[in-house]
Structure formats: C-alpha cells, structure tokens
Design a protein around this motif. Structure first.
Motif, PDB file in Angstrom:
ATOM      1  N   ALA A 231       0.822  -1.214   0.000  1.00 53.85           N
ATOM      2  CA  ALA A 231       0.000   0.000   0.000  1.00 53.85           C
ATOM      3  C   ALA A 231       0.854   1.262   0.000  1.00 53.85           C
ATOM      4  N   GLY A 232       2.021   1.195   0.613  1.00 58.17           N
ATOM      5  CA  GLY A 232       2.894   2.362   0.662  1.00 58.17           C
ATOM      6  C   GLY A 232       3.552   2.699  -0.657  1.00 58.17           C
ATOM      7  N   ARG A 233       3.464   1.800  -1.644  1.00 63.75           N
ATOM      8  CA  ARG A 233       4.047   2.052  -2.961  1.00 63.75           C
ATOM      9  C   ARG A 233       2.974   2.176  -4.031  1.00 63.75           C
ATOM     10  N   ALA A 234       1.710   2.195  -3.622  1.00 58.96           N
ATOM     11  CA  ALA A 234       0.618   2.356  -4.575  1.00 58.96           C
ATOM     12  C   ALA A 234       0.422   3.841  -4.865  1.00 58.96           C
ATOM     13  N   GLY A 235      -0.543   4.133  -5.720  1.00 67.32           N
ATOM     14  CA  GLY A 235      -0.800   5.520  -6.098  1.00 67.32           C
ATOM     15  C   GLY A 235      -0.135   5.866  -7.408  1.00 67.32           C
ATOM     16  N   ILE A 236      -0.690   6.844  -8.084  1.00 70.98           N
ATOM     17  CA  ILE A 236      -0.247   7.161  -9.437  1.00 70.98           C
ATOM     18  C   ILE A 236       1.221   7.586  -9.487  1.00 70.98           C
ATOM     19  N   GLU A 239       2.915   7.492  -4.220  1.00 71.01           N
ATOM     20  CA  GLU A 239       2.818   8.251  -2.980  1.00 71.01           C
ATOM     21  C   GLU A 239       2.199   7.465  -1.845  1.00 71.01           C
ATOM     22  N   GLY A 240       1.629   6.300  -2.141  1.00 68.86           N
ATOM     23  CA  GLY A 240       1.047   5.468  -1.114  1.00 68.86           C
ATOM     24  C   GLY A 240      -0.424   5.748  -0.879  1.00 68.86           C
ATOM     25  N   LEU A 241      -1.101   4.818  -0.217  1.00 65.15           N
ATOM     26  CA  LEU A 241      -2.519   4.945   0.111  1.00 65.15           C
ATOM     27  C   LEU A 241      -2.656   5.294   1.589  1.00 65.15           C
ATOM     28  N   SER A 242      -3.234   6.429   1.863  1.00 60.67           N
ATOM     29  CA  SER A 242      -3.353   6.877   3.254  1.00 60.67           C
ATOM     30  C   SER A 242      -4.298   5.973   4.034  1.00 60.67           C
ATOM     31  N   ARG A 259      -2.982   2.906 -10.238  1.00 58.86           N
ATOM     32  CA  ARG A 259      -2.427   2.224  -9.066  1.00 58.86           C
ATOM     33  C   ARG A 259      -3.239   2.479  -7.790  1.00 58.86           C
ATOM     34  N   TYR A 260      -4.558   2.665  -7.930  1.00 60.31           N
ATOM     35  CA  TYR A 260      -5.419   2.837  -6.776  1.00 60.31           C
ATOM     36  C   TYR A 260      -6.385   1.662  -6.661  1.00 60.31           C
ATOM     37  N   LEU A 261      -7.097   1.622  -5.527  1.00 58.49           N
ATOM     38  CA  LEU A 261      -8.149   0.627  -5.321  1.00 58.49           C
ATOM     39  C   LEU A 261      -9.457   1.181  -5.867  1.00 58.49           C
TER      40      LEU A 261
END
Length: 299
Positions: A231-236, A239-242, A259-261
């Motif tokens: 989750a910390g390496r996801a995001g466009i 930047e990670g998922l808070s 790269r999101y859910l």
C-alpha cells in the motif's frame, strides 16, 4: 480512492502511436508457440521474475542509431559498456513483460535521458502519458520527472511514473556517455513473497495440452501478480494509500494505470490471486474497500 489527488485535473487526449520500423532485436524474441508439454513442465510458462533484480533479455537499435555495443545491456550481455553518442545514440530495451519498480543504470561521461513505456507503439523521447490521460497534479509529494535525466558517473536510479515494459535510452545532444548494468533495481510486486521461484509463488497452477491456453492462463495470473503492491508504494506517483499499513499487500487497478483501489476490484479481478494460493491480498483489498464508505452509503 485517489488519496492526495483531490486537485488533479484529468484531460482526455488522443496520442498518436510511434512507428519503430526496422527494429532488429538481439537476441531474437522467443517464439510465441511451442509443443504441448506435460503437467510437470508448467513452470516454463511462468512470467514472474525469479529474482527481485530484473535485467532486460533483449535490446534493439532504432534506425539511424549510432549507439555501439548495446548487446552488453541485456541479461546475456558481456563485454564493453554501450556507448551513446549525441541525440542519435539511442537504445531500446525490452523487459519482455510489465515491470514494476525503479531502473538502475551505471553512466560514465555525459548525460543520459531515460523514457519508459508500456507499449512499443507509444515509446518516444517523452514517457508515455498514463494511458490516454494527461495529469496535472498539485500534490504534497514529489513527482519524479519523466523522462528521467542521469548525469555524472556512477550508478543512478530512475523512477518511472508507472509500470513499463520498454525503456528508451538516449544521450543528450552533443554529449557522449557509456551505459552498463541496466536493470530493474527491485521488482516491487508480490511484496510479501520470500521467494519468487515458480513452485514457491504458485501454490496452485494450471497445465493443459494446449500451448496457447497455458500461455493465456499464466499471462492472466501475472497481471494479478504485477498489480499486487504494498500500500505504501501504490498511487499514481508511488505516494502510497493513506490510512493503510505501508507494507500491506493490496491489488491495485493496473500497475500501469493509476495504481489505486477501485470498487470494481471487488469482482473477479481481486479473486485471481486465489488461483495461485494468495488469500491474503484479496482479503486486504476487500477490507480496504469496505472501510472507505462514502457519505451517501456507497461502499
């Protein structure tokens, strides 16, 4: 779930394809078909890299390229480092399948520019634009420039903005640089896997008498694997998922895309890891989706 992207402006555009005619790959790409195999030979279809550090199996020179010794950049390459002269010194690397992670390369001499693409048709001096979207972001996190620029001597790491298969290396105009030791520094998918050996990753597998069907099955499962990220390496922009533990594996909507859910992940896609014995990632993904209920009650 676009954490950190509330101010993003998405503009749909059409991007023309690039015609890379006259490419001669070294070594030649493998054939896409083969004889039927017995059930015990199923590992030959596995696309999962056997190690976290991944090299490119093939390289090609675009027509008119003045690059020399480019074959040394491949997995089987030996000999001198590749030399890139000026803007015509170009090399295309093919990693053979979608990659996730940063790219390491050793540069001596001048400046090298590094562009990434998921498709050869869109590989150009600039990185391909996340599918058909141009994204302008005012975000509280650093955004890696793309194409990346590597200056000076030593090993440098270039972070792509998303997944990729192809890499275009070129020297800056009027400069000469030598390049070696090019590899994905760390394949980031399946973050909890202690071993990437086929029989360790695949607790369940598929084999039939049809070569094409076998390839389709393992292509599909590799898609699920490469979309399984911490989750910390996801995001466009990585930047990670808070709100989620950084090391928690989740399945995102395409290592190449945003790269999101997304709620459509609650369908068959999120169940694909069950085919090769990963029950943790589907559970994490469904739990994360269920925890993000909107004010109107939508889950």
């Amino acid at each position: 779930m676009r954490d950190g992207l509330a101010k993003a402006v998405l503009v749909a555009v059409q991007i023309p394809g690039i015609a890379w005619g006259g490419l001669h790959w070294s070594p030649r790409p493998p054939t896409t078909s083969g004889p039927a195999v017995s059930a015990r030979d199923w590992p030959r279809y596995v696309l999962t890299p056997s190690h976290r550090r991944v090299c490119a199996p093939r390289v090609a020179l675009p027509p008119g390229s003045t690059a020399r010794d480019a074959a040394g950049l491949t997995c089987s390459g030996h000999g001198p480092a590749a030399t890139l002269d000026g803007d015509r010194g170009r090399v295309i690397l093919d990693f053979g399948r979608e990659m996730s992670g940063g790219l390491d390369l050793r540069v001596t001499g001048g400046t090298v520019r590094v562009a990434f693409s998921e498709s050869l048709a869109y590989l150009a001096d600039d990185c391909d634009r996340l599918s058909t979207e141009l994204v302008e972001v005012k975000a509280p996190f650093a955004i890696a420039p793309c194409p990346g620029t590597v200056r000076g001597d030593g090993v440098r790491r270039v972070a792509p903005r998303s997944g990729f298969r192809y890499v275009l290396l070129r020297a800056a105009p009027g400069e000469r640089a030598t390049v070696s030791d090019v590899a994905v520094s760390r394949w980031e998918s399946l973050p909890k896997a202690r071993s990437l050996a086929p029989r360790a990753v695949y607790k369940g597998w598929f084999a039939s008498s049809d070569d094409g069907l076998n390839r389709i099955w393992f292509d599909g499962t590799y898609t699920a694997q490469v979309n399984t990220l911490a989750a910390g390496r996801a995001g466009i922009y990585f930047e990670g998922l808070s709100g989620l533990p950084r090391d928690m594996p989740v399945m995102v909507d395409g290592t190449k895309r945003d790269r999101y859910l997304w709620y459509d992940m609650a369908g068959p896609k999120v169940l694909l890891p069950l085919l090769y014995g990963d029950a943790r990632t589907p559970r994490n993904t469904l739990t994360a989706l269920g925890a993000r209920q909107l004010p109107n009650g939508f889950v």
